[in-house]
Write a protein that holds these residues in place. Sequence first.
Motif, mmCIF file in Angstrom:
data_model
loop_
_atom_site.group_PDB
_atom_site.id
_atom_site.type_symbol
_atom_site.label_atom_id
_atom_site.label_comp_id
_atom_site.label_asym_id
_atom_site.label_seq_id
_atom_site.Cartn_x
_atom_site.Cartn_y
_atom_site.Cartn_z
ATOM 1 N N ARG A 171 -10.455 -11.632 -6.162
ATOM 2 C CA ARG A 171 -10.978 -10.658 -5.214
ATOM 3 C C ARG A 171 -12.307 -11.112 -4.608
ATOM 4 N N VAL A 172 -12.843 -12.221 -5.098
ATOM 5 C CA VAL A 172 -14.170 -12.665 -4.684
ATOM 6 C C VAL A 172 -14.031 -13.741 -3.622
ATOM 7 N N GLY A 173 -14.459 -13.455 -2.419
ATOM 8 C CA GLY A 173 -14.386 -14.429 -1.339
ATOM 9 C C GLY A 173 -15.723 -14.986 -0.950
ATOM 10 N N SER A 174 -16.825 -14.446 -1.528
ATOM 11 C CA SER A 174 -18.164 -14.864 -1.149
ATOM 12 C C SER A 174 -19.093 -14.645 -2.330
ATOM 13 N N PRO A 175 -20.057 -15.553 -2.563
ATOM 14 C CA PRO A 175 -21.022 -15.329 -3.644
ATOM 15 C C PRO A 175 -21.833 -14.050 -3.455
ATOM 16 N N GLU A 176 -22.174 -13.742 -2.222
ATOM 17 C CA GLU A 176 -22.926 -12.516 -1.951
ATOM 18 C C GLU A 176 -21.960 -11.333 -1.892
ATOM 19 N N PRO A 177 -22.401 -10.155 -2.323
ATOM 20 C CA PRO A 177 -21.513 -8.995 -2.310
ATOM 21 C C PRO A 177 -21.065 -8.629 -0.898
ATOM 22 N N VAL A 178 -19.767 -8.348 -0.765
ATOM 23 C CA VAL A 178 -19.163 -8.033 0.537
ATOM 24 C C VAL A 178 -18.380 -6.733 0.395
ATOM 25 N N LEU A 179 -18.525 -5.843 1.360
ATOM 26 C CA LEU A 179 -17.769 -4.589 1.396
ATOM 27 C C LEU A 179 -16.517 -4.780 2.246
ATOM 28 N N TYR A 180 -15.379 -4.325 1.751
ATOM 29 C CA TYR A 180 -14.127 -4.431 2.491
ATOM 30 C C TYR A 180 -13.211 -3.283 2.097
ATOM 31 N N LEU A 181 -12.160 -3.095 2.861
ATOM 32 C CA LEU A 181 -11.165 -2.069 2.574
ATOM 33 C C LEU A 181 -10.087 -2.672 1.676
ATOM 34 N N ALA A 182 -9.991 -2.180 0.444
ATOM 35 C CA ALA A 182 -8.981 -2.689 -0.486
ATOM 36 C C ALA A 182 -7.621 -2.021 -0.238
ATOM 37 N N ARG A 183 -7.604 -0.688 -0.251
ATOM 38 C CA ARG A 183 -6.349 0.044 -0.078
ATOM 39 C C ARG A 183 -6.563 1.213 0.885
ATOM 40 N N LEU A 184 -5.555 1.480 1.670
ATOM 41 C CA LEU A 184 -5.490 2.670 2.521
ATOM 42 C C LEU A 184 -4.017 2.941 2.782
ATOM 43 N N TYR A 185 -3.470 3.955 2.121
ATOM 44 C CA TYR A 185 -2.030 4.166 2.251
ATOM 45 C C TYR A 185 -1.673 5.638 2.081
ATOM 46 N N LEU A 186 -0.464 5.943 2.495
ATOM 47 C CA LEU A 186 0.115 7.281 2.375
ATOM 48 C C LEU A 186 1.358 7.196 1.506
ATOM 49 N N GLN A 187 1.462 8.133 0.563
ATOM 50 C CA GLN A 187 2.655 8.215 -0.290
ATOM 51 C C GLN A 187 3.294 9.583 -0.125
ATOM 52 N N GLN A 188 4.610 9.583 0.091
ATOM 53 C CA GLN A 188 5.373 10.835 0.193
ATOM 54 C C GLN A 188 6.502 10.782 -0.822
ATOM 55 N N ARG A 189 6.547 11.797 -1.692
ATOM 56 C CA ARG A 189 7.637 11.928 -2.653
ATOM 57 C C ARG A 189 8.628 12.975 -2.161
ATOM 58 N N PHE A 190 9.909 12.721 -2.408
ATOM 59 C CA PHE A 190 10.974 13.648 -2.070
ATOM 60 C C PHE A 190 11.683 14.046 -3.361
ATOM 61 N N ALA A 191 11.571 15.305 -3.734
ATOM 62 C CA ALA A 191 12.126 15.775 -5.001
ATOM 63 C C ALA A 191 13.645 15.655 -5.009
ATOM 64 N N LEU A 192 14.179 15.219 -6.135
ATOM 65 C CA LEU A 192 15.618 15.106 -6.325
ATOM 66 C C LEU A 192 16.129 16.118 -7.342
ATOM 67 N N GLY A 193 15.312 17.101 -7.636
ATOM 68 C CA GLY A 193 15.678 18.164 -8.568
ATOM 69 C C GLY A 193 14.544 19.161 -8.656
ATOM 70 N N PRO A 194 14.787 20.311 -9.303
ATOM 71 C CA PRO A 194 13.762 21.361 -9.342
ATOM 72 C C PRO A 194 12.668 21.138 -10.381
ATOM 73 N N GLU A 195 12.899 20.262 -11.377
ATOM 74 C CA GLU A 195 11.935 20.112 -12.465
ATOM 75 C C GLU A 195 10.645 19.455 -11.967
#
Length: 471
Positions: A141-165
């Motif tokens: 994960r380290v691309g530079s000796p000096e600390p760098v800020l970047y976007l690691a994750r940005l995502y959407l998750q949608q679940r679709f139920a397959l039962g009532p439980e």
Amino acid sequence: MSFYFSRVPWVAALSLLAGTAYGQGAVTPPSSATPRKPPAGASAQEPVHVDNGQPNDYHGWSLHFQQTIIRQWHANFSAPYSDSLSLQPRENAKTSLTTTLYLGRRLWKNATAILNPEVSGGNGLSSASGLGGALNGETFRVGSPEPVLYLARLYLQQRFALGPEEVDDDDDLNQVGGSRPVRYLSITAGKICLADYFDQNSYSHDPRTQFMNWTLMSAGAWDYAANTRGYTVGGVVEYIVPGFAVRASSALLPTYANGPALDYNYSKAHGETVEITRTYHMRGHQGTVRVLGFHNVAAMGSYAQTLVSPYVEGRPNIISVRGPSHGKTGFAINVEQELSSELGAFGRLSYNDGKNETWAFTEVDQSLSLGLVSTGARWQRATDRLGLAAVVNGISPGHRNYLAAGGYGFMLGDGALNYAPEFITELYYSIDIPKYHAAITPDYQLAINPGYNHDRKGPIHVVALRVHVEF
């Protein structure tokens, strides 16, 4: 760099104070041999129902933080020759730092958005080169000796139920607490890390809390789609029922081997992964088997073609033979087994065809690992962890011939090669400090034949100290 790392202990101290001020929400390992729960959707194990019968109220938000500092050093060793991508026989200790914010928001029923800004800096030993099984799993994960800020994750998750439980999930890293279906179909899309979904293992998967070696945190021969920092853009589809799961993904690959930028020309570069997970019980103890297959397409150079093409300055040049639609195919088998309430075992076997160059993860074409993890309950330290593992890595004949002729990969290149499998053992003891939401881990690795080169066999003794804060 010296200015920055002279202040690393202060960063850790501030993190510890922040954890104390937070007062609650610490992620403390359970009393079983499992160090920590995998990310949401990562397990096919049967869910645990909440005892009070009332749903947990997390107000639809999740906020967590982690910081990991690793200081690593190896003893001097003798080598008849070295090159720019060799593990250097003599070097100073190196330090890596990662800091991550985990922000999650429930948007509507069974839909979650996740955002992870991350800061990393520092160096790995020999700039994380010289071994297929690199020594510090945080350094990718380290691309530079000096600390760098970047976007690691940005995502959407949608679940679709397959039962009532439904069951209630705890609030955790990239997991918003609250109810979820027991049986569901899930679609995740955005900037992700494929290792969050595939090749999970309760005992050996997270270099921030478990084994540090690259080929112990993941299947070594799985050249999974990712940029230099380990992230990609893509989608994951999951079918989850108690005890069984099927996952499939398609994601972008970098524009060149180990490159920071992803190639958005999907027809030119993409990677597909499929995995089946089955949980079982043997004599009252739970086990899990995962079988994974993958196929990548990118502008990979062919080792065989490189060796019959014109050399550049006396060396084969794989860049000169890169072309569209070259592929890499492989598989991984991943097993974990609880042996008792305090002891667990794991193993991985992975393979890829090794015809074309490694593109994203590490220069390994075959890998076998075995290990044990125990709690500290026998010595009244139930949340401590003691781990011991061994891994053997190999490369294909074409890959060997290329390195022997003086070729460079993105991690390996001694200028010559007297081939032998790479052998690594790792031993760690994680000291849990719940009051400060922290763990301190001394770690030892023994490496033989680094970079598959018996001429530089060592043995190489590597020691590390890891400080991890999480709340």
